[in-house]
Scaffold this motif. Structure first.
Motif, short mmCIF file in Angstrom:
data_model
loop_
_atom_site.label_atom_id
_atom_site.label_comp_id
_atom_site.label_asym_id
_atom_site.label_seq_id
_atom_site.Cartn_x
_atom_site.Cartn_y
_atom_site.Cartn_z
N LEU A 120 37.99 33.19 34.37
CA LEU A 120 37.75 34.69 34.84
C LEU A 120 37.82 34.79 36.14
O LEU A 120 37.09 34.12 36.86
N ILE A 121 38.37 36.02 36.73
CA ILE A 121 38.34 36.42 38.00
C ILE A 121 37.66 37.98 37.85
O ILE A 121 38.22 38.77 37.00
N VAL A 122 36.66 38.29 38.28
CA VAL A 122 35.97 39.60 38.31
C VAL A 122 36.67 40.59 39.50
O VAL A 122 36.71 40.16 40.60
N VAL A 123 36.93 41.76 38.67
CA VAL A 123 37.74 42.50 39.82
C VAL A 123 37.82 44.05 39.39
O VAL A 123 37.89 44.33 38.19
N ASP A 124 37.42 45.03 40.12
CA ASP A 124 37.73 46.41 39.67
C ASP A 124 39.00 46.66 40.65
O ASP A 124 39.15 46.78 41.86
N LEU A 125 39.96 46.82 39.85
CA LEU A 125 41.32 47.27 39.89
C LEU A 125 41.45 48.52 40.93
O LEU A 125 42.55 48.88 41.28
N ALA A 126 40.64 49.30 40.86
CA ALA A 126 40.52 50.77 41.49
C ALA A 126 40.17 50.66 43.17
O ALA A 126 40.34 51.22 43.91
N GLU A 127 39.88 49.14 43.27
CA GLU A 127 39.28 48.80 44.88
C GLU A 127 40.45 47.86 45.10
O GLU A 127 40.62 46.85 44.87
N MET A 128 41.14 48.18 46.40
CA MET A 128 42.30 47.40 46.69
C MET A 128 42.09 46.14 47.41
O MET A 128 42.63 45.23 47.45
N ALA A 129 40.72 46.42 47.99
CA ALA A 129 40.35 45.02 48.72
C ALA A 129 39.76 43.92 47.90
O ALA A 129 40.17 42.96 47.83
N GLU A 130 39.28 44.38 46.58
CA GLU A 130 39.14 43.44 45.52
C GLU A 130 40.17 42.90 45.03
O GLU A 130 40.51 41.82 44.51
N VAL A 131 41.44 43.78 44.83
CA VAL A 131 42.48 43.30 44.21
C VAL A 131 43.35 42.20 44.98
O VAL A 131 43.67 41.13 44.54
N SER B 152 35.66 53.46 46.91
CA SER B 152 34.98 53.29 47.94
C SER B 152 36.03 53.53 49.17
O SER B 152 35.72 53.74 50.35
N GLU B 153 37.61 53.25 48.88
CA GLU B 153 38.47 53.65 49.74
C GLU B 153 39.03 54.73 49.65
O GLU B 153 40.05 55.07 50.44
N GLY B 154 38.62 55.79 49.04
CA GLY B 154 38.92 57.29 49.00
C GLY B 154 40.08 57.55 48.22
O GLY B 154 40.65 58.40 48.34
N LEU B 155 40.27 56.48 47.20
CA LEU B 155 41.55 56.66 46.39
C LEU B 155 40.90 57.49 44.90
O LEU B 155 39.77 56.72 44.52
N GLU B 156 41.64 58.44 44.30
CA GLU B 156 41.12 58.69 42.91
C GLU B 156 41.46 57.51 41.90
O GLU B 156 42.13 56.88 41.90
N SER B 157 40.30 57.35 41.30
CA SER B 157 40.06 56.35 40.61
C SER B 157 40.94 56.10 39.46
O SER B 157 41.35 54.81 39.21
N MET B 158 41.44 56.98 38.77
CA MET B 158 42.48 56.79 37.61
C MET B 158 43.79 56.26 38.21
O MET B 158 44.53 55.59 37.71
N PHE B 159 44.39 56.87 39.26
CA PHE B 159 45.53 56.61 39.78
C PHE B 159 45.28 55.22 40.32
O PHE B 159 46.21 54.42 40.16
#
Length: 287
Positions: free
Chosen positions: A60-71, A103-110
């Protein structure tokens, strides 16, 4: 258990089609790396897969794909553990009823449906190339039809329609599929997209109120099971019939045509360039 030596990554693997995909790949004996946003749900899903399959090689790797730093961090975690990647299933996705920003200013769905997978895939290209015959599978949607890439408003600041943003993100995923397939032609890596069908899963989770109730009722009445939704994903991941097929979009195991816009070479190349520009604003590009 089978002596499946593959290493597989599945995003959104704690529920729905992602869970079924991870389960069946683990059942074959493959090493499965689950990428999940919620740590508790991801851990519970991992334990359930291990218990059902007896395969201890489930990570398991925990990641929010909407956050590029996490990716970027998740990609580093994977590359620190594994020298190769045989199957990458970019499955995670969803719809939100109101516009949200990361948190990086990107629209979350895109960001979550498309850009995070774009970044993850490109960061793992060396591992994909190290596999003898690697496969990338992008889980898209029929919602791409009737959509366009609005380069003047990729972040959805001027639109109050969530399905417009959802359709755009899924069209972007298909454009990425076709462009990456072309760039990787003759590399031994295949890249395909697919539509899983109307799967009764957690699609309504980003909505609320009347919209949530209506979507929930629709999926309860007309939705297919996650097992059926995962069938074409597993076909693309496992079948020798598609070992050399790349740059296609599948529905019910068959390649079908996508929208006219999805075949526009200029749009797909521009989208790649703009995606790199957006990533540069979040601390780095794909390179």
């Amino acid at each position: 258990m089978s002596t499946d030596q593959r290493v597989c990554v599945v995003t959104g693997a704690n529920s729905g089609t992602g869970y079924v995909t991870a389960l069946e790949l683990a059942r074959s004996g493959a090493t499965v790396v689950m990428l999940c946003r919620n740590a508790d749900k991801g851990a519970a899903a991992r334990e359930a897969i291990i218990a059902e399959t007896g395969n201890q090689q489930v990570e398991l790797i925990v990641v929010d794909l909407a956050e590029m730093a996490e990716v970027r961090r998740a990609a580093r975690e994977f590359t620190d553990r594994h020298a190769k990647l045989d199957v990458l299933v970019n499955n995670a996705g969803g719809v939100t009823q109101t516009r949200r920003e990361s948190s990086e200013g990107l629209e979350s769905m895109f960001a979550g449906n498309y850009l995070g997978h774009f970044l993850l895939t490109t960061l793992l290209l060396d591992q994909l190339k190290n596999a003898e015959r690697a496969r990338v599978i992008n889980v898209s949607s029929l919602a791409h039809k009737g959509s366009k890439i609005d380069f003047a408003d990729l972040q959805g600041r001027n639109s109050g329609n969530p399905m417009r943003g959802y359709g755009q993100s899924k069209l972007a995923q298909i454009l990425f599929t076709y462009e990456l397939a072309e760039r990787l032609r003759d590399s031994g890596i295949t890249v395909n997209a697919m539509h899983p069908g109307t799967v009764a899963s957690g699609f309504k989770n980003g909505t609320h109120g009347v919209a949530r109730a209506l979507i929930g009722a629709f999926y309860a009445g007309f939705g297919i099971s996650p097992e059926k939704g995962a069938d074409t994903i597993l076909h693309l991941a496992n079948s020798p019939e598609v070992a050399d097929v790349t740059g296609k979009y599948f529905v019910k195991r068959r390649p079908v045509a996508t929208s006219k816009t999805s075949y526009d070479d200029d749009v797909r190349r521009r989208l790649w360039a703009v995606s790199d520009e957006l990533l540069a604003t979040t601390g780095g590009t794909t390179g």
